[in-house]
Design a protein around this motif. Structure first.
Motif, PDB file in Angstrom:
ATOM      1  N   ILE A   1      -0.198  -2.252  -5.497  1.00 11.83           N
ATOM      2  CA  ILE A   1       0.807  -1.497  -5.718  1.00 11.83           C
ATOM      3  C   ILE A   1       0.651  -0.714  -7.249  1.00 11.83           C
ATOM      4  N   ASN A   2       0.051  -1.376  -7.970  1.00 13.56           N
ATOM      5  CA  ASN A   2      -0.146  -0.980  -9.394  1.00 13.56           C
ATOM      6  C   ASN A   2      -1.734  -0.946  -9.937  1.00 13.56           C
ATOM      7  N   PRO A   3      -2.852  -0.705  -9.100  1.00 14.46           N
ATOM      8  CA  PRO A   3      -4.227  -0.680  -9.396  1.00 14.46           C
ATOM      9  C   PRO A   3      -4.520  -0.046 -10.889  1.00 14.46           C
ATOM     10  N   TYR A   4      -5.376  -0.618 -11.457  1.00 11.49           N
ATOM     11  CA  TYR A   4      -5.843   0.284 -12.573  1.00 11.49           C
ATOM     12  C   TYR A   4      -7.078  -0.690 -13.384  1.00 11.49           C
ATOM     13  N   THR A   5      -7.832  -0.273 -14.174  1.00 16.49           N
ATOM     14  CA  THR A   5      -9.036  -0.768 -14.631  1.00 16.49           C
ATOM     15  C   THR A   5      -8.656  -0.990 -16.201  1.00 16.49           C
ATOM     16  N   VAL A   6      -9.028  -1.788 -16.743  1.00 19.20           N
ATOM     17  CA  VAL A   6      -8.872  -2.244 -18.140  1.00 19.20           C
ATOM     18  C   VAL A   6     -10.039  -2.198 -18.841  1.00 19.20           C
TER      19      VAL A   6
ATOM     20  N   PHE B   1       0.772  -1.244  -0.063  1.00 19.39           N
ATOM     21  CA  PHE B   1      -0.055   0.037  -0.091  1.00 19.39           C
ATOM     22  C   PHE B   1       0.868   1.267  -0.141  1.00 19.39           C
ATOM     23  N   LEU B   2       2.137   1.278   0.533  1.00 16.29           N
ATOM     24  CA  LEU B   2       2.773   2.319   0.872  1.00 16.29           C
ATOM     25  C   LEU B   2       3.407   2.821  -0.442  1.00 16.29           C
ATOM     26  N   ALA B   3       3.687   1.472  -1.273  1.00 15.63           N
ATOM     27  CA  ALA B   3       4.421   1.720  -2.653  1.00 15.63           C
ATOM     28  C   ALA B   3       3.424   2.003  -3.803  1.00 15.63           C
ATOM     29  N   SER B   4       2.139   1.831  -3.201  1.00 14.18           N
ATOM     30  CA  SER B   4       1.099   2.131  -4.480  1.00 14.18           C
ATOM     31  C   SER B   4       1.232   3.372  -4.978  1.00 14.18           C
ATOM     32  N   ASN B   5       0.989   3.286  -6.364  1.00 15.92           N
ATOM     33  CA  ASN B   5       0.917   4.597  -7.266  1.00 15.92           C
ATOM     34  C   ASN B   5      -0.629   5.223  -7.704  1.00 15.92           C
ATOM     35  N   ASN B   6      -1.404   4.364  -7.006  1.00 11.35           N
ATOM     36  CA  ASN B   6      -2.880   5.030  -6.913  1.00 11.35           C
ATOM     37  C   ASN B   6      -3.968   4.149  -5.913  1.00 11.35           C
ATOM     38  N   ARG B   7      -3.557   4.797  -4.660  1.00 12.69           N
ATOM     39  CA  ARG B   7      -4.195   4.278  -3.458  1.00 12.69           C
ATOM     40  C   ARG B   7      -5.742   4.103  -3.641  1.00 12.69           C
ATOM     41  N   LYS B   8      -6.298   5.170  -4.212  1.00 11.82           N
ATOM     42  CA  LYS B   8      -7.599   5.358  -4.200  1.00 11.82           C
ATOM     43  C   LYS B   8      -8.449   4.498  -5.185  1.00 11.82           C
ATOM     44  N   GLY B   9      -7.414   3.767  -6.132  1.00  9.40           N
ATOM     45  CA  GLY B   9      -7.981   2.748  -7.388  1.00  9.40           C
ATOM     46  C   GLY B   9      -7.828   1.377  -6.704  1.00  9.40           C
ATOM     47  N   ILE B  10      -7.374   1.301  -5.595  1.00  8.41           N
ATOM     48  CA  ILE B  10      -7.338  -0.183  -5.211  1.00  8.41           C
ATOM     49  C   ILE B  10      -8.551  -1.052  -5.077  1.00  8.41           C
ATOM     50  N   LYS B  11      -8.785  -2.141  -5.784  1.00  8.43           N
ATOM     51  CA  LYS B  11     -10.229  -2.926  -5.596  1.00  8.43           C
ATOM     52  C   LYS B  11      -9.822  -3.883  -4.441  1.00  8.43           C
ATOM     53  N   TYR B  12     -10.446  -3.745  -3.229  1.00  5.33           N
ATOM     54  CA  TYR B  12     -10.183  -4.739  -2.126  1.00  5.33           C
ATOM     55  C   TYR B  12     -10.928  -5.863  -2.153  1.00  5.33           C
ATOM     56  N   LYS B  13     -12.153  -5.966  -2.910  1.00  4.12           N
ATOM     57  CA  LYS B  13     -12.843  -7.221  -2.955  1.00  4.12           C
ATOM     58  C   LYS B  13     -12.273  -8.509  -3.615  1.00  4.12           C
ATOM     59  N   PRO B  14     -11.633  -8.152  -5.073  1.00  7.01           N
ATOM     60  CA  PRO B  14     -10.615  -9.167  -5.568  1.00  7.01           C
ATOM     61  C   PRO B  14      -9.402  -9.854  -4.729  1.00  7.01           C
ATOM     62  N   ILE B  15      -8.995  -8.702  -4.015  1.00  8.32           N
ATOM     63  CA  ILE B  15      -7.701  -9.072  -3.146  1.00  8.32           C
ATOM     64  C   ILE B  15      -8.068 -10.047  -1.976  1.00  8.32           C
ATOM     65  N   VAL B  16      -9.278  -9.538  -1.418  1.00  2.86           N
ATOM     66  CA  VAL B  16      -9.876 -10.640  -0.499  1.00  2.86           C
ATOM     67  C   VAL B  16     -10.153 -12.022  -0.891  1.00  2.86           C
ATOM     68  N   ILE B  17     -10.923 -12.177  -1.870  1.00  5.92           N
ATOM     69  CA  ILE B  17     -11.261 -13.333  -2.621  1.00  5.92           C
ATOM     70  C   ILE B  17      -9.741 -14.092  -2.780  1.00  5.92           C
ATOM     71  N   MET B  18      -8.914 -13.414  -3.600  1.00  2.00           N
ATOM     72  CA  MET B  18      -7.686 -14.376  -3.795  1.00  2.00           C
ATOM     73  C   MET B  18      -6.994 -14.748  -2.700  1.00  2.00           C
ATOM     74  N   ILE B  19      -6.865 -13.980  -1.595  1.00  2.00           N
ATOM     75  CA  ILE B  19      -6.294 -14.262  -0.238  1.00  2.00           C
ATOM     76  C   ILE B  19      -6.934 -15.574   0.222  1.00  2.00           C
ATOM     77  N   VAL B  20      -8.470 -15.616   0.564  1.00  2.00           N
ATOM     78  CA  VAL B  20      -9.105 -16.918   0.724  1.00  2.00           C
ATOM     79  C   VAL B  20      -8.771 -17.810  -0.110  1.00  2.00           C
ATOM     80  N   ILE B  21      -8.674 -17.761  -1.703  1.00  2.00           N
ATOM     81  CA  ILE B  21      -8.342 -18.786  -2.632  1.00  2.00           C
ATOM     82  C   ILE B  21      -7.132 -19.532  -2.223  1.00  2.00           C
ATOM     83  N   GLN B  22      -5.942 -18.638  -1.846  1.00  2.78           N
ATOM     84  CA  GLN B  22      -4.643 -18.971  -1.501  1.00  2.78           C
ATOM     85  C   GLN B  22      -4.579 -19.898  -0.322  1.00  2.78           C
TER      86      GLN B  22
END
Length: 392
Positions: free
Chosen positions: A211-216, A18-39
């Motif tokens: 670190i590098n959030p964006y929307t495609v 998060f500290l190294a993020s270039n766009n903290r407001k653009g972070i999508k938290y839901k996919p991150i939580v889902i992927m940690i649960v999958i891990q």
């Protein structure tokens, strides 16, 4: 207590990203939580269930058999060089990479690998909230390698913006190629190799998403895979030579790095009465603690982790085999998972060089964010180790 430390470890890793993020407001938290649960779910499945152990045994048996076939060729060419009962690292670990490379080439030629990579990539793109290109690239990096994967994307490479290029390179550095998985399995337990391969795939997206959030834009997310037209025997010759180059390069790097580390250790020992690896061990000890390593073993673990970062995973695995009897099974598993990735300084040069060979402009872009790339890939390795610490 171990769960509290592991939870703290995840918070610290995500916080550093998060500290190294270039766009903290653009972070999508839901996919991150889902992927940690999958891990966590995949780690539990592979390490703590009969079904998972059967899968790992099956994969390990396949690679054992492939290494046996590879040794037939090695013995034919180099038979008699080694004394009876000896197992030279170059002959038994590195040269079999050539045969595995040939098999990858055959599966590529038969369009089996591209089909698998596209299919799994499409499925992962539904989970990670990123584009099809990024998801395909992560799977392809795992199959064909961190430098070769960019050849399959060379049509699109020139047009990629910096943020998408970062994610592609981060995935390549966070995984390892199938051609050297067999070599890893000769040094660390196959179950940890397989587990690391799977969870690193998602870990790369977790850290990149912070670190590098964006929307495609769906209009921009076009997946064009470059496939060279070759005859079957042209392909065989190319993959045989590619495998041989990998074996020689890894062998040369091992000679240089192992010799250099021995010299530096000796100099530090003479001057300061402590080896360089021990100093690195103290520096990385807090990270080892957050990964769930018992307090009495964190300096040894930290030394192995640092060795991997400043040299490569092969050197670190060799060092780990020397001290594994002094480590608990839990520590051994956690460190083993940490080591299965290409996150080291030399990978910056390998990846930027591979991209530069296809697009000089994009290669220079990669070189500029090289340290940030390594930082993210290292966080992926630490995160994977922490995830496994919940299970062990």
């Amino acid at each position: 207590m171990k769960y509290l430390i592991s939870i703290l470890g995840i918070i610290v890793v995500l916080g550093l990203a998060f500290l190294a993020s270039n766009n903290r407001k653009g972070i999508k938290y839901k996919p991150i939580v889902i992927m940690i649960v999958i891990q966590l779910a995949l780690s539990y499945l592979l390490l703590n269930t009969k079904f998972g152990l059967l899968i790992i045994k099956g994969i390990a048996d396949v690679f054992t058999k492939l290494l046996e076939y590879a040794n037939e060729g090695v013995s034919f060419v180099f038979g008699g060089i080694a004394n009876k009962g000896e197992a030279p690292f170059f002959l038994n670990v590195l040269l079999p990479i050539i045969f595995i490379s040939v098999l990858i080439g055959i599966f590529q030629y038969l369009k089996i690998l591209p089909f698998i990579m596209k299919g799994i990539g499409l499925l992962i793109s539904k989970i990670n909230g990123m584009g099809k290109l990024e998801s395909y690239n992560a799977v392809a990096s795992l199959m064909v390698g961190q430098s070769e994967v960019f050849i399959t994307l060379k049509k699109q490479l020139h047009h990629l913006p910096k943020h998408r290029l970062y994610t592609l390179c981060a995935s390549a550095m966070s995984t390892v190629s199938m051609s050297i998985v067999g070599a890893y399995m000769t040094m660390i337990e196959p179950k940890y190799v397989v587990t690391a391969l799977v969870i690193n795939l998602f870990g790369g997206f977790i850290i990149s998403s912070i670190i590098n959030p964006y929307t495609v834009d769906s209009k921009e997310d076009i997946l064009e895979i470059q496939e060279e037209k070759q005859s079957f025997f042209e392909m065989l010759g190319e993959y045989i030579m590619d495998g041989f180059k990998v074996a020689i390069i890894v062998g040369a790097m091992l000679i240089g790095f192992v010799a250099l580390m021995a010299a530096i250790d000796n100099v530090f020992d003479l001057i300061f009465g402590i080896s360089f690896q021990q100093i690195l061990g103290y520096i990385f000890a807090p990270v080892a603690f957050l990964m769930g390593i018992p307090a009495g073993e964190i300096v040894k673990a930290g030394g192995i982790m640092a060795t991997k970062l400043v040299t490569n995973e092969f050197v670190a695995m060799i060092d780990l085999t020397k001290i594994k009897d002094s480590l608990s099974p839990r520590s051994l598993g956690i460190i083993s998972v940490f080591l299965v990735s290409f996150a080291n300084f030399s990978s910056i040069g390998i990846i930027s060089g591979a991209v530069k060979g296809l697009s000089e402009k994009q290669g220079n872009v990669v070189a500029r964010f090289g340290l940030k790339l390594l930082f993210g890939a290292t966080l992926v390795s630490v995160l994977s180790a922490i995830i496994v610490s919940f299970i062990l």
